[in-house]
Design an enzyme around this catalytic site. Structure first.
Site, PDB file in Angstrom:
ATOM      1  N   GLN A  77      27.632  46.084  52.331  1.00  0.00           N
ATOM      2  CA  GLN A  77      26.500  45.165  52.352  1.00  0.00           C
ATOM      3  C   GLN A  77      26.823  43.947  51.476  1.00  0.00           C
ATOM      4  O   GLN A  77      27.055  44.070  50.279  1.00  0.00           O
ATOM      5  CB  GLN A  77      25.214  45.827  51.853  1.00  0.00           C
ATOM      6  CG  GLN A  77      24.016  44.923  52.164  1.00  0.00           C
ATOM      7  CD  GLN A  77      22.696  45.429  51.642  1.00  0.00           C
ATOM      8  OE1 GLN A  77      22.593  45.840  50.486  1.00  0.00           O
ATOM      9  NE2 GLN A  77      21.672  45.394  52.485  1.00  0.00           N
ATOM     10  N   TYR A 163      16.069  38.047  48.266  1.00  0.00           N
ATOM     11  CA  TYR A 163      17.330  37.438  47.847  1.00  0.00           C
ATOM     12  C   TYR A 163      17.574  36.109  48.555  1.00  0.00           C
ATOM     13  O   TYR A 163      16.669  35.557  49.160  1.00  0.00           O
ATOM     14  CB  TYR A 163      18.463  38.458  47.972  1.00  0.00           C
ATOM     15  CG  TYR A 163      18.158  39.682  47.138  1.00  0.00           C
ATOM     16  CD1 TYR A 163      17.964  39.556  45.762  1.00  0.00           C
ATOM     17  CD2 TYR A 163      17.966  40.933  47.708  1.00  0.00           C
ATOM     18  CE1 TYR A 163      17.617  40.653  44.977  1.00  0.00           C
ATOM     19  CE2 TYR A 163      17.627  42.034  46.931  1.00  0.00           C
ATOM     20  CZ  TYR A 163      17.451  41.886  45.569  1.00  0.00           C
ATOM     21  OH  TYR A 163      17.102  42.954  44.785  1.00  0.00           O
ATOM     22  N   ARG A 211      20.341  42.546  57.621  1.00  0.00           N
ATOM     23  CA  ARG A 211      19.149  43.288  57.190  1.00  0.00           C
ATOM     24  C   ARG A 211      18.016  42.327  56.862  1.00  0.00           C
ATOM     25  O   ARG A 211      18.213  41.341  56.154  1.00  0.00           O
ATOM     26  CB  ARG A 211      19.488  44.115  55.951  1.00  0.00           C
ATOM     27  CG  ARG A 211      18.443  45.137  55.646  1.00  0.00           C
ATOM     28  CD  ARG A 211      18.941  46.213  54.725  1.00  0.00           C
ATOM     29  NE  ARG A 211      18.324  47.475  55.090  1.00  0.00           N
ATOM     30  CZ  ARG A 211      17.819  48.335  54.210  1.00  0.00           C
ATOM     31  NH1 ARG A 211      17.897  48.081  52.926  1.00  0.00           N
ATOM     32  NH2 ARG A 211      17.262  49.453  54.612  1.00  0.00           N
ATOM     33  N   ARG A 310      16.467  57.070  50.227  1.00  0.00           N
ATOM     34  CA  ARG A 310      16.312  58.085  49.171  1.00  0.00           C
ATOM     35  C   ARG A 310      16.725  59.491  49.596  1.00  0.00           C
ATOM     36  O   ARG A 310      17.323  60.206  48.785  1.00  0.00           O
ATOM     37  CB  ARG A 310      14.878  58.042  48.642  1.00  0.00           C
ATOM     38  CG  ARG A 310      14.597  56.750  47.871  1.00  0.00           C
ATOM     39  CD  ARG A 310      13.112  56.481  47.747  1.00  0.00           C
ATOM     40  NE  ARG A 310      12.504  56.389  49.059  1.00  0.00           N
ATOM     41  CZ  ARG A 310      11.218  56.488  49.303  1.00  0.00           C
ATOM     42  NH1 ARG A 310      10.376  56.678  48.312  1.00  0.00           N
ATOM     43  NH2 ARG A 310      10.751  56.385  50.539  1.00  0.00           N
TER      44      ARG A 310
END
Ligand SMILES: Cc1cc2nc3c(=O)[nH]c(=O)nc-3n(C[C@H](O)[C@H](O)[C@H](O)COP(=O)(O)O)c2cc1C
Length: 359
Positions: A77, A163, A211, A310
Site C-alpha cells: 500500500q 491522507y 483505496r 482486525r
C-alpha cells in the site's frame, strides 16, 4: 487481508518480525500491506516501513519472498499522509504538504517537544503548488518501481481516510482555484488520476489498485456534500483505466459512537451506483465485515471481494478458519500499534492447514 499499520518497524525498514507477520498470513487471497510511505514527506507516523530507500526495498524483498514461498499474493500500500504529519518528521522541519493550507487539528505520531515519540497535533500544512504535483506523482511512480523491485505482485494507492488524495477529493478541504481545485469535479479528481496514471505507466493497470473512503470523517475530514458526484466521476475514470481493483472502506468502525448504521447505509447506497460505473473492474469492500455479511454481499453481486482487517490481526489462518467453521480469536486493540512481538506474531494458528476448497 486489508492494509493495517502496525508501527513496529523501529528503523522504518521491514525486519524479522515483519517477515514473520506477513508469512503467517500468506494464505489470504491477497495481502495488502500496511501503508508504506513513499517518501519522507509522505510520512506521518513513526516506525512505518517505507518504500523509498534501498534498505527498505531489501527488507520488503524478504517479506515478499516469504509470502511467495507459501504461494501467497501481496500488494504494497503506497502512502502519502499529506497534512497528517508533523514538522519533526519532515526534512529540515518543513511543514507537511496538502491540497490546501487547512489544518486538520488531528494527531500524528511523531516526536514530542522533549524528543520522545508520542501523539502530537499535526502541523499546519502548506498547499502544494501546481508545478510540484508532477514531482509528487513521480515519487509515487518511484515507490511503485521500488515495490516491483521488492517482489510485490502489485500496489494499492492509499487514497482513503484523510491522507493526501482525500485532501484533493474533499471539496471542503480543497479550496484551490487552479486546475486541481475543489470547485468542479474534473479538477477535484485530477490529482488522483494523474498519480494513478503515473503508477500504471510503471507497473501496468492490472497491478494497480486504489483505496477510497467516501463519507469518511476519519482524521477530522469535514462532511462534503459533493462526495457522491466526486466518487461517481472518479469511478467512471478508474473504470476506463481497467485497474486491478477499486477498494472501498466503510469507516463506521472508526466512529466513536454507534451511528445506527447510517454511514453503512450511505456507503452501500453509493456502492450500488459505483458498481454500475465500474463495469468489470473488481470492487472490494472492507469495514466490519463478517464471513456471513461478506458472503451475502458477494452473492448479491454488489462486491467482488471482501477485505478483513482486525480479524487478520488475531487470526493468521483466517481463510482456513472460515473454511473449517473454526471460531475466531478476538484481537487486542492495546497492541494494534507499536511494541514488539506481543499482539503481532504470537496469535496462534487454530487449524492445521485445512486445504482451501476442501469444504
Ligand atoms: C490497526 C489498524 C491499522 C490500520 N492501518 C491502515 C492502513 O495503514 N491503511 C489503510 O488503508 N487502512 C488501515 N486500517 C483500516 C483497515 O484496513 C480496515 O479497513 C478497517 O480495520 C476495517 O476493517 P475491519 O472491520 O475488518 O477491521 C487500519 C485498521 C486497523 C485496525
Amino acid at each position: 487481508m486489508a492494509p493495517m499499520t502496525r508501527a513496529r518497524a523501529l528503523t522504518e525498514v521491514p525486519d524479522d518480525l515483519t517477515v514473520r507477520y506477513y508469512e503467517q498470513r500468506a494464505s489470504a487471497g491477497l495481502i495488502v500491506t500496511e501503508g508504506a510511505p513513499i517518501s519522507q514527506e509522505g510520512t506521518g507516523y513513526l516506525f512505518t516501513p517505507g518504500l523509498y530507500t534501498d534498505e527498505q526495498v531489501a527488507g520488503w524483498r524478504r517479506v515478499t519472498d516469504a509470502v511467495r514461498r507459501r504461494d501467497g499474493r501481496i500488494f504494497a500500500q503506497l502512502w502519502h499522509v499529506g497534512r497528517a504529519s508533523h514538522v519533526s518528521l519532515q526534512a529540515d522541519g518543513a511543514p507537511p504538504v496538502s491540497a490546501s493550507a487547512k489544518a486538520s487539528g488531528d494527531t500524528a505520531f511523531a516526536y514530542q517537544e522533549d524528543g520522545t515519540p508520542g501523539r502530537v497535533v499535526a502541523s499546519t500544512p502548506r498547499a502544494l503548488r501546481a508545478d510540484e504535483i508532477p514531482r509528487v506523482a513521480a515519487d509515487f511512480a518511484a515507490a511503485a518501481v521500488n515495490a516491483n523491485a521488492a517482489g510485490f505482485h502489485g500496489v494499492e494507492l492509499h487514497a482513503a481516510t484523510q491522507y493526501l488524495f482525500e485532501t484533493f477529493l474533499n471539496a471542503e478541504v480543497n479550496d484551490r482555484t487552479d486546475r486541481y481545485g475543489g470547485g468542479n469535479v474534473a479538477d477535484r479528481i485530477r490529482f488522483t488520476l494523474e498519480v494513478v496514471d503515473a503508477v500504471v505507466e510503471q507497473l501496468g493497470a492490472d497491478r494497480v489498485g486504489i483505496r477510497l473512503s467516501p463519507f469518511s470523517t476519519v482524521g477530522s475530514m469535514p462532511v462534503d456534500p459533493k462526495q457522491e458526484e466526486t466518487y461517481l466521476a472518479l469511478s467512471r475514470e478508474l473504470a476506463a483505466r481497467d485497474l486491478a481493483y477499486v477498494h472501498y472502506i466503510d469507516t463506521s468502525i472508526f466512529l466513536p459512537e454507534d451511528d445506527g448504521g447510517a454511514l453503512t447505509r450511505q456507503v452501500r447506497a453509493l456502492l450500488h451506483a459505483v458498481r454500475q460505473e465500474l463495469g468489470d473492474t473488481p470492487l472490494v469492500l472492507a469495514g466490519g465485515l463478517t464471513q456471513e455479511s461478506a458472503t451475502e454481499l458477494i452473492d448479491s453481486g454488489l462486491i467482488d471481494l471482501a477485505a478483513f482487517g482486525r480479524p487478520y490481526i488475531s487470526n493468521p489462518d483466517l481463510v482456513e478458519r472460515f473454511h473449517g467453521g473454526v471460531p475466531l480469536a478476538t484481537p487486542d486493540p492495546a497492541t494494534f500499534f507499536g511494541g514488539d512481538a506481543t499482539g503481532y506474531v504470537d496469535y496462534p494458528v487454530a487449524t492445521e492447514a485445512v486445504p482451501v476448497g476442501s469444504k
